[in-house]
Scaffold this active site. Structure first.
Site, mmCIF file in Angstrom:
data_model
loop_
_atom_site.group_PDB
_atom_site.id
_atom_site.type_symbol
_atom_site.label_atom_id
_atom_site.label_comp_id
_atom_site.label_asym_id
_atom_site.label_seq_id
_atom_site.Cartn_x
_atom_site.Cartn_y
_atom_site.Cartn_z
ATOM 1 N N ASP A 183 -6.436 12.414 1.044
ATOM 2 C CA ASP A 183 -5.761 12.495 2.342
ATOM 3 C C ASP A 183 -4.698 11.415 2.427
ATOM 4 O O ASP A 183 -4.558 10.582 1.531
ATOM 5 C CB ASP A 183 -6.783 12.307 3.472
ATOM 6 C CG ASP A 183 -7.513 10.972 3.352
ATOM 7 O OD1 ASP A 183 -6.981 9.967 3.849
ATOM 8 O OD2 ASP A 183 -8.608 10.941 2.740
ATOM 9 N N ASP B 175 -4.703 9.074 4.829
ATOM 10 C CA ASP B 175 -5.248 8.141 5.804
ATOM 11 C C ASP B 175 -4.767 8.593 7.184
ATOM 12 O O ASP B 175 -4.798 9.775 7.474
ATOM 13 C CB ASP B 175 -4.862 6.700 5.453
ATOM 14 C CG ASP B 175 -5.831 5.683 6.040
ATOM 15 O OD1 ASP B 175 -7.050 5.853 5.842
ATOM 16 O OD2 ASP B 175 -5.390 4.734 6.692
#
Length: 288
Positions: A208, A210
């Site tokens: 991802d 973050d």
């Protein structure tokens, strides 16, 4: 010296095709029990041990992983090279979910973990200027590329305590610090591996962005799991390719990982705590 590869990673990674004489081994160490039993065998003629970092079924939080026991157990088994495989978030647009990063530097923001085998009664200071083994890391990166992964050759890893993910403000701050990825488990793992005089390399799998990236929103655990599942086959193929790249013999580390304690112990022999020294022989018998 005969090589033995130690893998610390997610529970599903130990299902590796071609692993011979595979069995689970239960160990106890002077620092308690490791996260789980160790799955050992021989792959391509090289002994290998796999340790599920969070335990099978994911029973340990990042803060409660018994890091000292994990590294001590690997050392007791005869492991010479430790490969960490873990999930991480990215602070860089070009480091996208699904990519792998060969971590070479850390900023340690953890605070609730025991970070050293040494203590009062036997004090030691090891260098962490270069916290991973570049020699092992180069082979690890090539193994990952041969498995079809896109590998970024370096990265600064921010180790956070967790178990919660970052706020937007924190994420932007870490990005501004020059961090490339963020995770919860490589510290104190890397520090302890250095104290145990083990070569240590870290391959972080990006799941991802973050929470800094406005176009991707906040961290979504379902998306993380989906990306991890997508990466698991490449991670297994990476592990399977390692023995052929590393070979059966562990030669002296050109970066000094296997002599990290040479001048590190500061406490005079007559002032050392005998009970602590006895424990330390598990990881530091060479210098004790």
């Amino acid at each position: 010296m005969k090589r033995m590869i130690g893998i610390i990673g997610g529970s599903g990674l130990y299902d590796i095709a071609g692993l011979e004489d595979a069995r689970w081994q239960h160990l106890d160490t002077p620092w308690g029990k490791p996260s789980d039993a160790l799955f050992t065998g021989t792959l391509g003629g090289v002994p290998l041990a796999f340790l599920p970092r969070h335990g099978r079924g994911h029973v340990h939080t990042p803060s409660t992983v018994p890091y000292r026991a994990n590294i001590a157990a690997l050392k007791m088994l005869g492991v010479t090279d430790v490969v960490s495989i873990s999930a991480c978030g990215s602070f860089r647009e070009e480091m996208a979910p699904g990519d792998f990063v060969l971590v070479d530097q850390f900023i340690d923001r953890t605070f609730a973990r025991e970070k050293s085998f040494f203590s009062s009664g036997c004090v030691a200071h090891v260098s962490m200027a270069h916290p991973t083994c570049a020699h092992l890391g180069a082979d690890l990166a090539e193994a990952a590329r041969s498995a079809g992964a896109k590998v970024h050759p370096r990265g600064n890893y921010l180790a956070m305590e967790g178990p919660q993910f970052s706020s937007v403000a924190e994420s932007k701050m870490y990005r501004g610090w020059g961090c490339d990825v963020i995770g919860m488990t490589n510290m104190p793992e890397a520090k302890l591996a250095r104290e145990a005089e083990l070569c240590y390399a870290s391959l972080a799998m990006i799941t991802d962005y973050d929470s800094w990236h406005e176009g991707h929103g906040t961290v979504d655990i379902t998306e993380i799991i989906a990306t991890l599942h997508g990466n698991s086959a490449r991670a297994k193929d990476t592990i399977a390719a390692l023995p052929a790249r590393l070979g059966p013999e562990h030669t002296p580390c050109p970066h000094g990982c296997d002599t990290a304690l040479e001048h590190a112990i500061m406490t005079a022999p007559e002032a050392r705590d005998p009970a602590l020294v006895e424990k330390l022989k598990t990881i530091a018998a060479r210098v004790l």
